[in-house]
Motif scaffolding. Structure first.
Motif, PDB file in Angstrom:
ATOM      1  N   LEU A 128      -7.177 -53.546  25.548  1.00 40.13           N
ATOM      2  CA  LEU A 128      -7.718 -52.454  26.358  1.00 40.13           C
ATOM      3  C   LEU A 128      -8.924 -52.913  27.174  1.00 40.13           C
ATOM      4  O   LEU A 128      -9.088 -52.513  28.330  1.00 40.13           O
ATOM      5  CB  LEU A 128      -8.086 -51.271  25.458  1.00 40.13           C
ATOM      6  CG  LEU A 128      -6.893 -50.636  24.719  1.00 40.13           C
ATOM      7  CD1 LEU A 128      -7.381 -49.577  23.745  1.00 40.13           C
ATOM      8  CD2 LEU A 128      -5.893 -50.070  25.699  1.00 40.13           C
ATOM      9  N   ALA A 129      -9.750 -53.775  26.579  1.00 45.80           N
ATOM     10  CA  ALA A 129     -10.894 -54.321  27.326  1.00 45.80           C
ATOM     11  C   ALA A 129     -10.405 -55.128  28.531  1.00 45.80           C
ATOM     12  O   ALA A 129     -11.004 -55.057  29.616  1.00 45.80           O
ATOM     13  CB  ALA A 129     -11.753 -55.190  26.411  1.00 45.80           C
ATOM     14  N   ALA A 130      -9.321 -55.874  28.347  1.00 44.09           N
ATOM     15  CA  ALA A 130      -8.769 -56.651  29.462  1.00 44.09           C
ATOM     16  C   ALA A 130      -8.241 -55.730  30.555  1.00 44.09           C
ATOM     17  O   ALA A 130      -8.411 -56.005  31.747  1.00 44.09           O
ATOM     18  CB  ALA A 130      -7.659 -57.565  28.959  1.00 44.09           C
ATOM     19  N   ILE A 131      -7.607 -54.647  30.153  1.00 43.06           N
ATOM     20  CA  ILE A 131      -7.099 -53.690  31.145  1.00 43.06           C
ATOM     21  C   ILE A 131      -8.259 -53.107  31.946  1.00 43.06           C
ATOM     22  O   ILE A 131      -8.187 -52.998  33.171  1.00 43.06           O
ATOM     23  CB  ILE A 131      -6.258 -52.586  30.462  1.00 43.06           C
ATOM     24  CG1 ILE A 131      -4.957 -53.198  29.936  1.00 43.06           C
ATOM     25  CG2 ILE A 131      -5.987 -51.422  31.421  1.00 43.06           C
ATOM     26  CD1 ILE A 131      -4.154 -52.290  29.033  1.00 43.06           C
ATOM     27  N   TRP A 132      -9.360 -52.764  31.256  1.00 46.77           N
ATOM     28  CA  TRP A 132     -10.542 -52.266  31.970  1.00 46.77           C
ATOM     29  C   TRP A 132     -11.111 -53.343  32.894  1.00 46.77           C
ATOM     30  O   TRP A 132     -11.537 -53.042  34.013  1.00 46.77           O
ATOM     31  CB  TRP A 132     -11.614 -51.790  31.003  1.00 46.77           C
ATOM     32  CG  TRP A 132     -11.276 -50.504  30.321  1.00 46.77           C
ATOM     33  CD1 TRP A 132     -11.111 -50.289  28.985  1.00 46.77           C
ATOM     34  CD2 TRP A 132     -11.043 -49.237  30.946  1.00 46.77           C
ATOM     35  NE1 TRP A 132     -10.786 -48.978  28.742  1.00 46.77           N
ATOM     36  CE2 TRP A 132     -10.735 -48.302  29.926  1.00 46.77           C
ATOM     37  CE3 TRP A 132     -11.062 -48.794  32.260  1.00 46.77           C
ATOM     38  CZ2 TRP A 132     -10.455 -46.973  30.182  1.00 46.77           C
ATOM     39  CZ3 TRP A 132     -10.781 -47.456  32.516  1.00 46.77           C
ATOM     40  CH2 TRP A 132     -10.480 -46.571  31.492  1.00 46.77           C
ATOM     41  N   ALA A 133     -11.143 -54.586  32.429  1.00 43.93           N
ATOM     42  CA  ALA A 133     -11.682 -55.680  33.250  1.00 43.93           C
ATOM     43  C   ALA A 133     -10.835 -55.893  34.503  1.00 43.93           C
ATOM     44  O   ALA A 133     -11.375 -56.125  35.591  1.00 43.93           O
ATOM     45  CB  ALA A 133     -11.747 -56.970  32.435  1.00 43.93           C
ATOM     46  N   ILE A 134      -9.517 -55.804  34.343  1.00 40.34           N
ATOM     47  CA  ILE A 134      -8.630 -55.943  35.508  1.00 40.34           C
ATOM     48  C   ILE A 134      -8.837 -54.772  36.458  1.00 40.34           C
ATOM     49  O   ILE A 134      -8.988 -54.954  37.666  1.00 40.34           O
ATOM     50  CB  ILE A 134      -7.151 -56.023  35.058  1.00 40.34           C
ATOM     51  CG1 ILE A 134      -6.889 -57.319  34.300  1.00 40.34           C
ATOM     52  CG2 ILE A 134      -6.216 -55.896  36.253  1.00 40.34           C
ATOM     53  CD1 ILE A 134      -5.566 -57.351  33.547  1.00 40.34           C
ATOM     54  N   THR A 135      -8.860 -53.574  35.898  1.00 38.76           N
ATOM     55  CA  THR A 135      -8.962 -52.354  36.705  1.00 38.76           C
ATOM     56  C   THR A 135     -10.312 -52.232  37.413  1.00 38.76           C
ATOM     57  O   THR A 135     -10.370 -51.953  38.605  1.00 38.76           O
ATOM     58  CB  THR A 135      -8.740 -51.109  35.817  1.00 38.76           C
ATOM     59  OG1 THR A 135      -7.495 -51.247  35.137  1.00 38.76           O
ATOM     60  CG2 THR A 135      -8.740 -49.845  36.636  1.00 38.76           C
ATOM     61  N   LEU A 136     -11.390 -52.463  36.667  1.00 38.18           N
ATOM     62  CA  LEU A 136     -12.721 -52.214  37.220  1.00 38.18           C
ATOM     63  C   LEU A 136     -13.323 -53.419  37.939  1.00 38.18           C
ATOM     64  O   LEU A 136     -14.073 -53.254  38.896  1.00 38.18           O
ATOM     65  CB  LEU A 136     -13.672 -51.761  36.110  1.00 38.18           C
ATOM     66  CG  LEU A 136     -13.283 -50.468  35.385  1.00 38.18           C
ATOM     67  CD1 LEU A 136     -14.242 -50.218  34.226  1.00 38.18           C
ATOM     68  CD2 LEU A 136     -13.267 -49.293  36.352  1.00 38.18           C
ATOM     69  N   PHE A 137     -13.017 -54.636  37.449  1.00 38.23           N
ATOM     70  CA  PHE A 137     -13.707 -55.820  37.963  1.00 38.23           C
ATOM     71  C   PHE A 137     -12.783 -56.861  38.566  1.00 38.23           C
ATOM     72  O   PHE A 137     -13.232 -57.947  38.923  1.00 38.23           O
ATOM     73  CB  PHE A 137     -14.540 -56.453  36.842  1.00 38.23           C
ATOM     74  CG  PHE A 137     -15.457 -55.475  36.165  1.00 38.23           C
ATOM     75  CD1 PHE A 137     -16.506 -54.883  36.850  1.00 38.23           C
ATOM     76  CD2 PHE A 137     -15.266 -55.119  34.845  1.00 38.23           C
ATOM     77  CE1 PHE A 137     -17.347 -53.979  36.237  1.00 38.23           C
ATOM     78  CE2 PHE A 137     -16.092 -54.209  34.203  1.00 38.23           C
ATOM     79  CZ  PHE A 137     -17.138 -53.632  34.912  1.00 38.23           C
ATOM     80  N   GLN A 138     -11.488 -56.576  38.626  1.00 32.95           N
ATOM     81  CA  GLN A 138     -10.494 -57.499  39.163  1.00 32.95           C
ATOM     82  C   GLN A 138     -10.526 -58.871  38.485  1.00 32.95           C
ATOM     83  O   GLN A 138     -10.310 -59.899  39.111  1.00 32.95           O
ATOM     84  CB  GLN A 138     -10.644 -57.669  40.691  1.00 32.95           C
ATOM     85  CG  GLN A 138     -10.288 -56.432  41.495  1.00 32.95           C
ATOM     86  CD  GLN A 138     -11.340 -55.345  41.418  1.00 32.95           C
ATOM     87  OE1 GLN A 138     -12.531 -55.614  41.510  1.00 32.95           O
ATOM     88  NE2 GLN A 138     -10.917 -54.116  41.242  1.00 32.95           N
ATOM     89  N   GLN A 139     -10.806 -58.897  37.173  1.00 31.68           N
ATOM     90  CA  GLN A 139     -10.805 -60.137  36.393  1.00 31.68           C
ATOM     91  C   GLN A 139      -9.397 -60.372  35.873  1.00 31.68           C
ATOM     92  O   GLN A 139      -8.917 -59.646  35.014  1.00 31.68           O
ATOM     93  CB  GLN A 139     -11.785 -60.060  35.223  1.00 31.68           C
ATOM     94  CG  GLN A 139     -13.219 -59.954  35.650  1.00 31.68           C
ATOM     95  CD  GLN A 139     -14.158 -59.805  34.463  1.00 31.68           C
ATOM     96  OE1 GLN A 139     -13.747 -59.508  33.358  1.00 31.68           O
ATOM     97  NE2 GLN A 139     -15.437 -60.003  34.716  1.00 31.68           N
ATOM     98  N   ILE A 140      -8.742 -61.387  36.387  1.00 34.21           N
ATOM     99  CA  ILE A 140      -7.357 -61.679  36.022  1.00 34.21           C
ATOM    100  C   ILE A 140      -7.350 -62.694  34.879  1.00 34.21           C
ATOM    101  O   ILE A 140      -7.907 -63.784  35.010  1.00 34.21           O
ATOM    102  CB  ILE A 140      -6.577 -62.236  37.237  1.00 34.21           C
ATOM    103  CG1 ILE A 140      -6.709 -61.297  38.441  1.00 34.21           C
ATOM    104  CG2 ILE A 140      -5.118 -62.476  36.869  1.00 34.21           C
ATOM    105  CD1 ILE A 140      -6.216 -59.885  38.210  1.00 34.21           C
ATOM    106  N   PRO A 141      -6.707 -62.353  33.740  1.00 32.85           N
ATOM    107  CA  PRO A 141      -6.674 -63.286  32.606  1.00 32.85           C
ATOM    108  C   PRO A 141      -5.718 -64.445  32.864  1.00 32.85           C
ATOM    109  O   PRO A 141      -4.796 -64.344  33.682  1.00 32.85           O
ATOM    110  CB  PRO A 141      -6.181 -62.410  31.448  1.00 32.85           C
ATOM    111  CG  PRO A 141      -5.440 -61.301  32.092  1.00 32.85           C
ATOM    112  CD  PRO A 141      -6.076 -61.082  33.436  1.00 32.85           C
ATOM    113  N   THR A 142      -5.925 -65.536  32.129  1.00 32.60           N
ATOM    114  CA  THR A 142      -5.031 -66.691  32.228  1.00 32.60           C
ATOM    115  C   THR A 142      -3.704 -66.367  31.546  1.00 32.60           C
ATOM    116  O   THR A 142      -3.588 -65.391  30.806  1.00 32.60           O
ATOM    117  CB  THR A 142      -5.646 -67.928  31.547  1.00 32.60           C
ATOM    118  OG1 THR A 142      -5.768 -67.651  30.144  1.00 32.60           O
ATOM    119  CG2 THR A 142      -7.007 -68.273  32.139  1.00 32.60           C
ATOM    120  N   THR A 143      -2.705 -67.212  31.777  1.00 31.47           N
ATOM    121  CA  THR A 143      -1.395 -67.020  31.155  1.00 31.47           C
ATOM    122  C   THR A 143      -1.498 -67.033  29.634  1.00 31.47           C
ATOM    123  O   THR A 143      -0.871 -66.211  28.947  1.00 31.47           O
ATOM    124  CB  THR A 143      -0.419 -68.113  31.630  1.00 31.47           C
ATOM    125  OG1 THR A 143      -0.360 -68.073  33.054  1.00 31.47           O
ATOM    126  CG2 THR A 143       0.964 -67.902  31.054  1.00 31.47           C
TER     127      THR A 143
END
Length: 152
Positions: A117-132
Motif C-alpha cells: 500500500l505504501a508503494a501504491i501511495w508512492a506511485i500515485t502521489l510521488f511518481q516513484q516507480i519500483p524496480t522489477t
C-alpha cells in the motif's frame, strides 16, 4: 531485498535496518499473541507508548538544551500529534484486536500488505516507480495476504 542490496540499489545498512525491523515486528507479534490470549490486548497496543516517551523525551530535552533559540512551531506539533494517534495508536489498537479475532499469524500476514500500500501511495502521489524485483516482492506479499485471508 538481498538481491537489490547486492546490486547496490539498496544500501547494506538499509537492508540490515529492515531485517532488524522485521525481527522487532516478529517479537511484537509474539507478545501480541501472548497478551491477546489472556484478553489483554490494550496492554499490547498501549504498552510501547510509555517506553517510547521515556526514550524520546530525554533526547528532546537535550536537543532543546543544545539549541536554546529553538521556537515551538504549531505545524510540527500538529504533524506529531497526527502521527502519534493515526499512525501509531489507532493502528496498533486495531492490530491487537485483529490478533484477538483471527490469530497472530494471520493478522501479521495481512498486516504485511502495508509496504504494498505504501508503494501504491508512492506511485500515485510521488511518481516513484519500483524496480522489477520490488514489484515481484509486492506480488508475493499480496499473494500471501490473499491466501492467508481466504484460508479458514
Amino acid at each position: 531485498m538481498g538481491l537489490e542490496a547486492s546490486r547496490g540499489v539498496i544500501e547494506p545498512a538499509g537492508l540490515a535496518s529492515g531485517l532488524i525491523a522485521g525481527i522487532s515486528y516478529g517479537l511484537y507479534i509474539a507478545v501480541a499473541r501472548f497478551y491477546s490470549r489472556r484478553g489483554e490486548s490494550t496492554e499490547v497496543s498501549l504498552g510501547a507508548m510509555p517506553y517510547t516517551l521515556t526514550v524520546t523525551l530525554p533526547m528532546i530535552i537535550a536537543y532543546i538544551a543544545e539549541n536554546q533559540n529553538i521556537q515551538l512551531q504549531l505545524n510540527p506539533v500538529i504533524a506529531g500529534a497526527y502521527l502519534a494517534v493515526f499512525t501509531t495508536l489507532i493502528p496498533y489498537k486495531l492490530f491487537t484486536k485483529g490478533v484477538e479475532k483471527i490469530g497472530a499469524t494471520r493478522a501479521s500476514v495481512i498486516a504485511s500488505i502495508e509496504p504494498v500500500l505504501a508503494a501504491i501511495w508512492a506511485i500515485t502521489l510521488f511518481q516513484q516507480i519500483p524496480t522489477t524485483t520490488i514489484v515481484v516482492a509486492y506480488i508475493l506479499i499480496t499473494t500471501a495476504v490473499i491466501i492467508s485471508a481466504t484460508r479458514s
